[in-house]
Design an enzyme around this catalytic site. Structure first.
Site, PDB file in Angstrom:
ATOM      1  N   ASP A  10      14.203 -19.433  78.964  1.00  0.00           N
ATOM      2  CA  ASP A  10      15.016 -20.844  79.084  1.00  0.00           C
ATOM      3  C   ASP A  10      15.714 -20.644  80.608  1.00  0.00           C
ATOM      4  O   ASP A  10      16.397 -19.706  81.000  1.00  0.00           O
ATOM      5  CB  ASP A  10      16.052 -20.958  78.154  1.00  0.00           C
ATOM      6  CG  ASP A  10      16.893 -22.579  78.353  1.00  0.00           C
ATOM      7  OD1 ASP A  10      16.493 -23.466  77.525  1.00  0.00           O
ATOM      8  OD2 ASP A  10      17.688 -22.564  79.356  1.00  0.00           O
ATOM      9  N   ASP A 110      12.202 -26.808  80.163  1.00  0.00           N
ATOM     10  CA  ASP A 110      12.706 -25.841  80.816  1.00  0.00           C
ATOM     11  C   ASP A 110      12.767 -24.778  80.072  1.00  0.00           C
ATOM     12  O   ASP A 110      13.340 -23.716  80.045  1.00  0.00           O
ATOM     13  CB  ASP A 110      14.219 -26.033  81.274  1.00  0.00           C
ATOM     14  CG  ASP A 110      15.179 -25.949  80.375  1.00  0.00           C
ATOM     15  OD1 ASP A 110      14.814 -26.315  79.009  1.00  0.00           O
ATOM     16  OD2 ASP A 110      16.322 -25.284  80.649  1.00  0.00           O
ATOM     17  N   GLU A 111      11.957 -24.807  78.864  1.00  0.00           N
ATOM     18  CA  GLU A 111      11.802 -23.470  77.884  1.00  0.00           C
ATOM     19  C   GLU A 111      10.494 -23.466  77.563  1.00  0.00           C
ATOM     20  O   GLU A 111       9.854 -24.449  77.143  1.00  0.00           O
ATOM     21  CB  GLU A 111      12.967 -23.460  76.976  1.00  0.00           C
ATOM     22  CG  GLU A 111      12.875 -24.434  76.086  1.00  0.00           C
ATOM     23  CD  GLU A 111      14.240 -24.521  75.136  1.00  0.00           C
ATOM     24  OE1 GLU A 111      15.074 -25.089  75.799  1.00  0.00           O
ATOM     25  OE2 GLU A 111      14.195 -23.802  74.068  1.00  0.00           O
TER      26      GLU A 111
HETATM   27  N1  DCP Z   1      19.267 -32.359  79.805  1.00  0.00           N
HETATM   28  C1  DCP Z   1      20.051 -33.627  79.776  1.00  0.00           C
HETATM   29  N2  DCP Z   1      20.700 -34.172  78.722  1.00  0.00           N
HETATM   30  C2  DCP Z   1      21.143 -33.392  77.707  1.00  0.00           C
HETATM   31  C3  DCP Z   1      20.525 -32.049  77.815  1.00  0.00           C
HETATM   32  C4  DCP Z   1      19.746 -31.700  78.945  1.00  0.00           C
HETATM   33  O1  DCP Z   1      19.418 -34.548  80.672  1.00  0.00           O
HETATM   34  N3  DCP Z   1      21.992 -33.977  76.835  1.00  0.00           N
HETATM   35  C5  DCP Z   1      18.294 -32.018  80.927  1.00  0.00           C
HETATM   36  C6  DCP Z   1      19.098 -31.381  81.822  1.00  0.00           C
HETATM   37  C7  DCP Z   1      18.935 -30.051  81.607  1.00  0.00           C
HETATM   38  C8  DCP Z   1      17.634 -29.676  80.812  1.00  0.00           C
HETATM   39  O2  DCP Z   1      17.579 -30.633  80.065  1.00  0.00           O
HETATM   40  O3  DCP Z   1      18.999 -29.223  82.988  1.00  0.00           O
HETATM   41  C9  DCP Z   1      17.628 -28.430  80.152  1.00  0.00           C
HETATM   42  O4  DCP Z   1      18.562 -28.500  79.079  1.00  0.00           O
HETATM   43  P1  DCP Z   1      19.175 -27.185  78.514  1.00  0.00           P
HETATM   44  O5  DCP Z   1      19.796 -27.525  77.123  1.00  0.00           O
HETATM   45  O6  DCP Z   1      18.306 -26.223  78.637  1.00  0.00           O
HETATM   46  O7  DCP Z   1      20.610 -27.146  79.630  1.00  0.00           O
HETATM   47  P2  DCP Z   1      20.568 -26.332  81.292  1.00  0.00           P
HETATM   48  O8  DCP Z   1      19.085 -25.982  81.578  1.00  0.00           O
HETATM   49  O9  DCP Z   1      20.949 -27.606  82.055  1.00  0.00           O
HETATM   50  O10 DCP Z   1      21.718 -25.326  80.787  1.00  0.00           O
HETATM   51  P3  DCP Z   1      21.385 -24.037  80.416  1.00  0.00           P
HETATM   52  O11 DCP Z   1      21.849 -23.047  81.422  1.00  0.00           O
HETATM   53  O12 DCP Z   1      22.856 -23.856  79.324  1.00  0.00           O
HETATM   54  O13 DCP Z   1      20.422 -23.833  79.460  1.00  0.00           O
HETATM   55 CA    CA Z   2      18.118 -24.361  80.294  1.00  0.00          CA
HETATM   56 CA    CA Z   3      16.443 -25.840  77.335  1.00  0.00          CA
END
Ligand code: DCP
Ligand code: CA
Ligand code: CA
Length: 347
Positions: A10, A110-111
């Site tokens: 991820d 992203d995963e």
């Molecule tokens: N995303 C979004 N709204 C949300 C959750 C996520 O637009 N409520 C988008 C932005 C994130 C991407 O999806 O960058 C990936 O979500 P993740 O849950 O994997 O979160 P992040 O990658 O941002 O953070 P982490 O480092 O916790 O994985």
């Molecule tokens: Ca992520």
């Molecule tokens: Ca993710």
């Protein structure tokens, strides 16, 4: 049978990290990526934020004005989402990940799950080295960090990846699964959202260990056969889902902000009719049909709700699309008290 070795990779604070990569001077600052609704200057929600901003309590889904309040005088940077750019980065990284897997399954932007059982000949030592190599490659070629979980199945790999972030690597051996899961809160499991978590709390279930001890028959009575069984199996880390390439299924969607918050079906349908027209035009243009119709509503409290319906057979008829969207909104509005702020249609 040899135990499987599954990885979940991820990317860390993905959208915000992409922005940092594009503009390294942002790195030390709180960075907040926003979905602006366009209605007024600061209306909309936070898509994601880098870890500097998270220290101040800024997380995905909170209103932009609240994030601004939390980051007042912190030299924070607010940017609009740039999906195209993130897709581009994602695609390149997925290519790297895929090249290291026996079986590959991307989930979301992203995963991805990687079944590496053959590649590492079942050895967790080798899996660890492979994970480090993947991290280095992603870093060297795409300048991004990721967190990796390794376990005997998808469920454990996913929970493991979430344990240590950013830039984490967590390995759970088959004999450690129970002790690894049992102290964690139930909300770590996929499928346990806010509501289910509350429901479980009233049953005295807080940790995954509590859930494992709970009578499975009772769980089935409460949550139904499918979910009850799933919760039980998940609590003991049992999961036989295969890592499999996703087919060529894709979605087309349109979302738009209403003139004012409302739960008036007529006003909502006026808006979704336009959206249906747009979605349908896109389908026609690409000579595609649809097999499933979904609606999404962003409510006044910024929560996102969705409903969907799958058809017996694919079709490309606009009238069918509009009819199902109407049905779904009728049903949805009868189940929720909140007003909608944005509405969307997806096939
Ligand atoms: N995303 C979004 N709204 C949300 C959750 C996520 O637009 N409520 C988008 C932005 C994130 C991407 O999806 O960058 C990936 O979500 P993740 O849950 O994997 O979160 P992040 O990658 O941002 O953070 P982490 O480092 O916790 O994985
Ligand atoms: Ca992520
Ligand atoms: Ca993710």
């Amino acid at each position: 049978m040899q135990a499987r070795v599954i990885m979940l990779v991820d990317l860390d604070y993905f959208f915000a990290q992409c922005e940092e990569r594009r503009n390294p001077s942002l790195r030390e600052k709180p960075v907040v990526v926003c979905v602006y609704s366009g209605r007024s200057e600061d209306s909309g929600a936070v898509s994601t934020a880098n870890y500097v901003a998270r220290k101040y309590g800024v997380t995905s889904g909170i209103p932009i004005f609240l994030a601004k309040k939390k980051l007042k005088e912190k030299d924070a940077v607010f940017l609009p989402v740039d999906h195209e750019f993130y897709e581009e980065v994602s695609e390149k990284i997925m290519k790297i990940l895929r090249s290291h897997a026996d079986l590959f399954e991307q989930v979301g932007i992203d995963e991805a799950y990687l079944d590496v059982s053959q590649k590492v000949k079942g050895s967790l030592e080798e899996a660890k080295e492979l994970a480090q190599k993947i991290k280095e490659e992603v870093k060297a070629q795409q300048k991004l960090t990721c967190s990796i979980g390794i376990g005997p199945n998808k469920l454990v790999a996913k929970v493991a990846a979430d344990i240590q972030k950013p830039d984490g690597l967590t390995i759970v051996k088959p004999e450690q699964v129970e002790s690894f899961l049992s102290p964690l809160p139930v909300s770590r499991l996929i499928g346990v959202g806010r509501k289910t978590k509350k429901r479980m709390q009233t049953l005295g279930i807080r940790t995954i260990g509590d859930l494992a001890k709970y009578d499975v028959q009772r769980l089935i009575e409460i949550f139904g056969k499918k979910l009850g069984t799933y919760f039980h199996n998940a609590s003991i880390g049992e999961d036989y889902e295969l890592v499999q390439e996703r087919g060529e299924v894709e979605s087309i969607s349109r979302i738009s902000t209403l003139k004012e918050d409302t739960r008036d079906l007529k006003i909502i349908l006026e808006k979704t009719k336009q959206l249906c027209d747009e979605v349908h035009a896109k389908l026609v243009q690409r000579e595609l049909g649809f097999k499933s119709v979904g609606i999404v509503a962003v409510m006044t409290d910024m929560s996102v709700r969705s409903r969907s319906k799958t058809l017996e057979n694919p079709t490309n008829e606009l009238e069918v699309l509009k009819k199902i969207v109407k049905e779904l909104f009728e049903k949805f509005l009868s189940e929720s008290e909140l007003e909608a702020r944005r509405v969307g249609v997806k096939v």
